[in-house]
Design a protein around this motif. Structure first.
Motif: not given
Length: 172
Positions: A92-98, A127-128, A134-135
């Motif tokens: 399984l692939t877990v992708d997170l962004l926040g 990353r910006e 913010g990051l």
């Protein structure tokens, strides 16, 4: 053929991989697998090398000669095997962004650990944030899920965590 796991780190510059590969090849070593990256101005990585048993000590001594260019630490690895049967495990692939904040990796890895899942690979970066400032924190995690695991419960726990951390998590 015995295998060595090499951890390497040094100030990032051109030619580091070439220098390491030259030493490995000069001792009849075979570069089998690696994960290498530039991080915060440092070049760092892990390399798996197969080497004839009679050349292993000589290779380890030669790797010490890279000091000043690369710090190389050697660890014994398991001998190469035919692709092991993982009992029907799936990936399984877990992708997170926040928004970035301390503890995201701890929280995600805790959920995976509670479900007895093994992380095969994990890449993260900050990353910006293009519009808000913010990051942003981004993670891509591949986990091995043994046959019979409750993936619905895993997804529910990750969704709860996404809500708590105010991040987006996608599981594929």
């Amino acid at each position: 053929m015995p295998r060595l796991v090499l951890t390497v780190i040094g100030d990032d510059r051109a030619g580091l991989v070439s220098a390491l590969a030259d030493v490995v090849t000069a001792h009849d070593g075979n570069w089998e697998d690696s994960q290498l990256a530039e991080l915060a101005g440092k070049f760092a990585g892990i390399v798996v090398v197969g080497v004839p048993a009679e050349r292993a000590e000589e290779l380890m001594a030669a790797l010490k000669q890279l000091e000043g260019l690369l710090e190389v630490t050697t660890h014994p690895g398991a001998e190469a095997t035919v692709v092991a049967d993982d009992g029907g495990a799936q990936r399984l692939t877990v992708d997170l962004l926040g928004n970035d904040n301390p503890g995201i990796v701890r929280e995600v890895s805790s959920v995976l650990s509670r479900h007895e899942l093994s992380i095969e690979t994990m890449t993260t970066e900050t990353r910006e944030a293009p519009m808000a400032g913010g990051l942003l924190f981004e993670a891509h995690v591949v986990v091995r899920v043994p046959l019979g695991s409750d993936t619905a419960a895993l997804r529910a726990d990750l969704e709860r965590l996404a809500h708590e951390l105010l991040v987006d998590i996608a599981v594929a």
